[in-house]
Design a protein around this motif. Structure first.
Motif: not given
Length: 329
Positions: A69, A72, A75-76, A79-80
């Motif tokens: 992580s 992120g 979910s990050d 989106q990235g």
């Protein structure tokens, strides 16, 4: 300056430009992110793949892999892909389903019979159709599927039936598909970030969590949990996904290289996970944990009765096609 000197200078300048162009091309840097530990097969296979892609493209791509992580939570990094903060990720279809819900049908509890059934799906037309739907929606391209393991529960309080989960505080990933089984059984759900689960179990924020045995080992959840309950509710997988920005820039030749290497890396990680999974129940018993077997039909029937496919954005027709697949070794 003589004509000869000017010619030599021009030739030198041209050679330098070619050299500098080559260097620039060799320094095309990409970020590959995931949430797993450095010792896990998903990371080691990704590092191998990054090196292999560099080798097969004559050093034109330098891929840095970020585990645990670092870029992120799950979910990050999904989106990235659109934001351009990452170029490649390993992530479950449950998170891809936030952009294109039908692809998450594979996370409906008890969809797959076993790992072979999952791997047959990864080569099937239904997978190709779902992956295309995801790509049409996002532009991101799925190049490989890796077996992640069968998700089991761990808990401080043992339970044998779905009804005994009522009121249990259990952590699940922050994606609708994972909520289906605990929700159907009446548990209290806490979608805590993956990197924070150990501490949440340790300080009693939650009583239980669910993950494959290999993840339970890698994240050391066995240190803060007493029981492993063999619910086997999801045969899980991870997708290797390239962002639209990266996929669109790759030449046909480079697309082939990235795809072939990703498939080879997925096969490596899959084999490691499957082998370790077979060994772990004995390992956990030796560590003093209690292994609890359950009637999975009880859990499956309760889910089917209480959680519809449509409520999660899935299509039952896709699920039926998956059920009809024959596992091939």
């Amino acid at each position: 300056m003589t004509a000869l000197s000017r010619g030599l200078l021009a030739a030198f300048a041209l050679g330098a430009a070619v050299t500098l162009g080559g260097v620039a091309e060799a320094q095309t840097k990409l970020k590959w992110a995931h949430v797993y530990e450095p010792a896990e097969p998903f990371h080691t296979a990704s590092v191998w793949a990054a090196g292999e892609i560099a080798k097969r493209t004559n050093g034109r791509y330098q891929i840095d892999v970020y585990p645990s992580s670092q870029l992120g939570k799950e979910s990050d990094i999904n989106q990235g892909l659109a934001l351009g903060t990452v170029d490649m990720i390993i992530s479950g279809s449950s998170f891809a389903a936030k952009a294109y819900p039908p692809i998450g049908v594979t996370y409906y509890p008890y969809t797959f019979r076993d790992a072979d059934h999952l791997l047959a799906y990864a080569k099937s037309d239904v997978f190709k159709d779902l992956a295309k739907g995801y790509e049409d929606k996002t532009g991101n391209h799925i190049v490989a599927v890796t077996y992640y393991g069968v998700r089991q529960a761990t808990s401080n309080k043992p339970f044998k039936t779905c009804a005994e989960m009522k009121g249990l505080k259990i952590r699940v990933p922050d994606a609708p598909a994972y909520l289906a089984m605990p929700k159907a059984c009446g548990a209290n759900i806490a979608p805590i970030a993956f990197a924070e689960v150990y501490l949440a179990l340790q300080n009693g924020t939650v009583d239980a969590q669910e993950n494959p045995l290999t993840t339970i080992e890698a994240k050391k959840f066995y240190e803060v949990q007493k029981n492993i309950i063999l619910t086997g509710h999801i045969v899980d997988h991870l997708n290797t996904i390239l962002s639209k920005g990266l996929w669109d820039k790759l030449t046909p030749e480079d697309r082939k290289i990235f795809s072939e290497v990703a498939l080879e890396a997925a096969a490596r990680a899959t084999a490691e996970v499957a082998q370790r999974e077979k060994e772990l129940l004995d390992v956990f018993k030796q560590k003093g944990l209690t292994i609890v077997e359950v009637d999975t039909a009880d859990f499956k029937n309760t889910v089917i009765k209480n959680i519809t496919f449509e409520s999660l954005g899935y299509r039952k027709a896709d699920w039926d096609r998956i059920q009809a697949l024959k596992a091939t070794n």
